[in-house]
Design a protein around this motif. Structure first.
Motif, PDB file in Angstrom:
ATOM      1  N   SER A 239       0.849  -1.185   0.000  1.00 34.98           N
ATOM      2  CA  SER A 239       0.000   0.000   0.000  1.00 34.98           C
ATOM      3  C   SER A 239       0.893   1.246   0.000  1.00 34.98           C
ATOM      4  N   GLY A 240       0.575   2.201  -0.844  1.00 33.62           N
ATOM      5  CA  GLY A 240       1.362   3.423  -0.951  1.00 33.62           C
ATOM      6  C   GLY A 240       2.511   3.342  -1.934  1.00 33.62           C
ATOM      7  N   GLN A 241       2.731   2.159  -2.497  1.00 34.38           N
ATOM      8  CA  GLN A 241       3.831   1.970  -3.446  1.00 34.38           C
ATOM      9  C   GLN A 241       3.554   2.725  -4.743  1.00 34.38           C
ATOM     10  N   ASN A 242       4.586   3.388  -5.282  1.00 34.17           N
ATOM     11  CA  ASN A 242       4.476   4.065  -6.575  1.00 34.17           C
ATOM     12  C   ASN A 242       4.510   3.030  -7.697  1.00 34.17           C
ATOM     13  N   VAL A 243       3.615   3.193  -8.667  1.00 39.16           N
ATOM     14  CA  VAL A 243       3.484   2.230  -9.756  1.00 39.16           C
ATOM     15  C   VAL A 243       3.338   2.973 -11.078  1.00 39.16           C
ATOM     16  N   VAL A 244       4.018   2.465 -12.099  1.00 42.62           N
ATOM     17  CA  VAL A 244       3.786   2.887 -13.474  1.00 42.62           C
ATOM     18  C   VAL A 244       3.274   1.661 -14.212  1.00 42.62           C
ATOM     19  N   VAL A 245       2.126   1.780 -14.856  1.00 44.67           N
ATOM     20  CA  VAL A 245       1.527   0.663 -15.586  1.00 44.67           C
ATOM     21  C   VAL A 245       2.100   0.656 -16.999  1.00 44.67           C
ATOM     22  N   ILE A 246       2.475  -0.542 -17.467  1.00 44.06           N
ATOM     23  CA  ILE A 246       3.019  -0.686 -18.819  1.00 44.06           C
ATOM     24  C   ILE A 246       2.048  -1.519 -19.637  1.00 44.06           C
ATOM     25  N   GLU A 247       1.657  -0.991 -20.787  1.00 45.22           N
ATOM     26  CA  GLU A 247       0.722  -1.662 -21.690  1.00 45.22           C
ATOM     27  C   GLU A 247       1.362  -1.827 -23.057  1.00 45.22           C
ATOM     28  N   ASP A 248       0.856  -2.775 -23.832  1.00 44.45           N
ATOM     29  CA  ASP A 248       1.351  -2.924 -25.197  1.00 44.45           C
ATOM     30  C   ASP A 248       0.574  -2.029 -26.164  1.00 44.45           C
ATOM     31  N   LEU A 249      -0.747  -1.987 -26.037  1.00 40.82           N
ATOM     32  CA  LEU A 249      -1.586  -1.287 -27.008  1.00 40.82           C
ATOM     33  C   LEU A 249      -2.716  -0.552 -26.305  1.00 40.82           C
ATOM     34  N   ILE A 250      -2.927   0.687 -26.724  1.00 43.28           N
ATOM     35  CA  ILE A 250      -4.058   1.464 -26.214  1.00 43.28           C
ATOM     36  C   ILE A 250      -4.995   1.761 -27.383  1.00 43.28           C
ATOM     37  N   SER A 251      -6.239   1.330 -27.244  1.00 42.27           N
ATOM     38  CA  SER A 251      -7.248   1.736 -28.232  1.00 42.27           C
ATOM     39  C   SER A 251      -8.184   2.723 -27.536  1.00 42.27           C
ATOM     40  N   THR A 252      -9.128   2.231 -26.737  1.00 43.87           N
ATOM     41  CA  THR A 252      -9.996   3.141 -25.991  1.00 43.87           C
ATOM     42  C   THR A 252      -9.438   3.452 -24.605  1.00 43.87           C
ATOM     43  N   GLY A 253      -8.553   2.583 -24.124  1.00 45.04           N
ATOM     44  CA  GLY A 253      -7.986   2.750 -22.791  1.00 45.04           C
ATOM     45  C   GLY A 253      -8.805   2.104 -21.689  1.00 45.04           C
ATOM     46  N   LYS A 254      -9.959   1.569 -22.036  1.00 41.39           N
ATOM     47  CA  LYS A 254     -10.878   1.040 -21.022  1.00 41.39           C
ATOM     48  C   LYS A 254     -10.251  -0.064 -20.172  1.00 41.39           C
ATOM     49  N   SER A 255      -9.697  -1.096 -20.804  1.00 47.54           N
ATOM     50  CA  SER A 255      -9.128  -2.205 -20.028  1.00 47.54           C
ATOM     51  C   SER A 255      -7.899  -1.763 -19.241  1.00 47.54           C
ATOM     52  N   SER A 256      -7.110  -0.874 -19.820  1.00 49.04           N
ATOM     53  CA  SER A 256      -5.926  -0.363 -19.130  1.00 49.04           C
ATOM     54  C   SER A 256      -6.317   0.411 -17.875  1.00 49.04           C
ATOM     55  N   LEU A 257      -7.360   1.188 -17.987  1.00 51.29           N
ATOM     56  CA  LEU A 257      -7.803   1.986 -16.849  1.00 51.29           C
ATOM     57  C   LEU A 257      -8.480   1.126 -15.785  1.00 51.29           C
ATOM     58  N   LEU A 258      -9.031  -0.023 -16.168  1.00 44.62           N
ATOM     59  CA  LEU A 258      -9.544  -0.968 -15.170  1.00 44.62           C
ATOM     60  C   LEU A 258      -8.394  -1.506 -14.317  1.00 44.62           C
ATOM     61  N   ALA A 259      -7.243  -1.729 -14.946  1.00 40.20           N
ATOM     62  CA  ALA A 259      -6.062  -2.163 -14.208  1.00 40.20           C
ATOM     63  C   ALA A 259      -5.614  -1.075 -13.229  1.00 40.20           C
ATOM     64  N   VAL A 260      -5.676   0.164 -13.656  1.00 37.76           N
ATOM     65  CA  VAL A 260      -5.337   1.293 -12.776  1.00 37.76           C
ATOM     66  C   VAL A 260      -6.284   1.322 -11.582  1.00 37.76           C
ATOM     67  N   ASP A 261      -7.579   1.140 -11.840  1.00 38.78           N
ATOM     68  CA  ASP A 261      -8.555   1.128 -10.748  1.00 38.78           C
ATOM     69  C   ASP A 261      -8.257   0.013  -9.749  1.00 38.78           C
ATOM     70  N   ALA A 262      -7.893  -1.177 -10.261  1.00 37.45           N
ATOM     71  CA  ALA A 262      -7.571  -2.309  -9.380  1.00 37.45           C
ATOM     72  C   ALA A 262      -6.342  -1.997  -8.520  1.00 37.45           C
ATOM     73  N   LEU A 263      -5.337  -1.390  -9.130  1.00 40.63           N
ATOM     74  CA  LEU A 263      -4.130  -1.022  -8.385  1.00 40.63           C
ATOM     75  C   LEU A 263      -4.448   0.004  -7.302  1.00 40.63           C
ATOM     76  N   LYS A 264      -5.221   1.010  -7.658  1.00 35.62           N
ATOM     77  CA  LYS A 264      -5.591   2.039  -6.681  1.00 35.62           C
ATOM     78  C   LYS A 264      -6.413   1.448  -5.541  1.00 35.62           C
ATOM     79  N   ALA A 265      -7.299   0.499  -5.867  1.00 29.10           N
ATOM     80  CA  ALA A 265      -8.116  -0.148  -4.836  1.00 29.10           C
ATOM     81  C   ALA A 265      -7.255  -0.905  -3.825  1.00 29.10           C
ATOM     82  N   GLU A 266      -6.085  -1.328  -4.256  1.00 32.25           N
ATOM     83  CA  GLU A 266      -5.141  -2.027  -3.370  1.00 32.25           C
ATOM     84  C   GLU A 266      -4.151  -1.068  -2.719  1.00 32.25           C
ATOM     85  N   GLY A 267      -4.348   0.245  -2.926  1.00 32.80           N
ATOM     86  CA  GLY A 267      -3.521   1.241  -2.247  1.00 32.80           C
ATOM     87  C   GLY A 267      -2.322   1.738  -3.023  1.00 32.80           C
ATOM     88  N   ALA A 268      -2.196   1.347  -4.281  1.00 39.74           N
ATOM     89  CA  ALA A 268      -1.059   1.802  -5.089  1.00 39.74           C
ATOM     90  C   ALA A 268      -1.208   3.268  -5.460  1.00 39.74           C
TER      91      ALA A 268
END
Length: 105
Positions: A10-39
């Protein structure tokens, strides 16, 4: 069911790495999951983006900075400059980019 692999404090700094962005929806779901865990999500880096307006809007709404190594416009520019595609093909690809979900040649 795990959305996060590996150890995360919790509180750890994170940069998410993706291969492809189209709408960003799935990538941003990963961000939400990380934030929910305190990242503390600092942003996202992607290899390639189509550069759709909807993705820019989605990242702006979530206040997540997106940096890409390459994008669709640059790909087309390089393909045209190297004569990999013709001007007609370039125009077709540009037309597709404007509205891919409703594109019909």
């Amino acid at each position: 069911k795990n959305q996060i692999e590996g150890y995360l404090e919790s509180g750890q700094n994170v940069v998410v790495i993706e291969d492809l962005i189209s709408t960003g929806k799935s990538s941003l779901l990963a961000v939400d999951a990380l934030k929910a865990e305190g990242a503390n999500v600092k942003g996202m880096v992607a290899i390639f983006s189509y550069g759709f307006d909807i993705s820019s809007k989605n990242f702006e709404e979530k206040n997540i900075e997106l940096t890409t190594l390459s994008n669709y416009n640059y790909l087309l520019e390089q393909a045209a400059e190297s004569n990999y595609i013709s001007e007609k093909e370039l125009n077709t690809l540009k037309d597709w980019r404007e509205n891919p979900s409703e594109w019909n040649q």
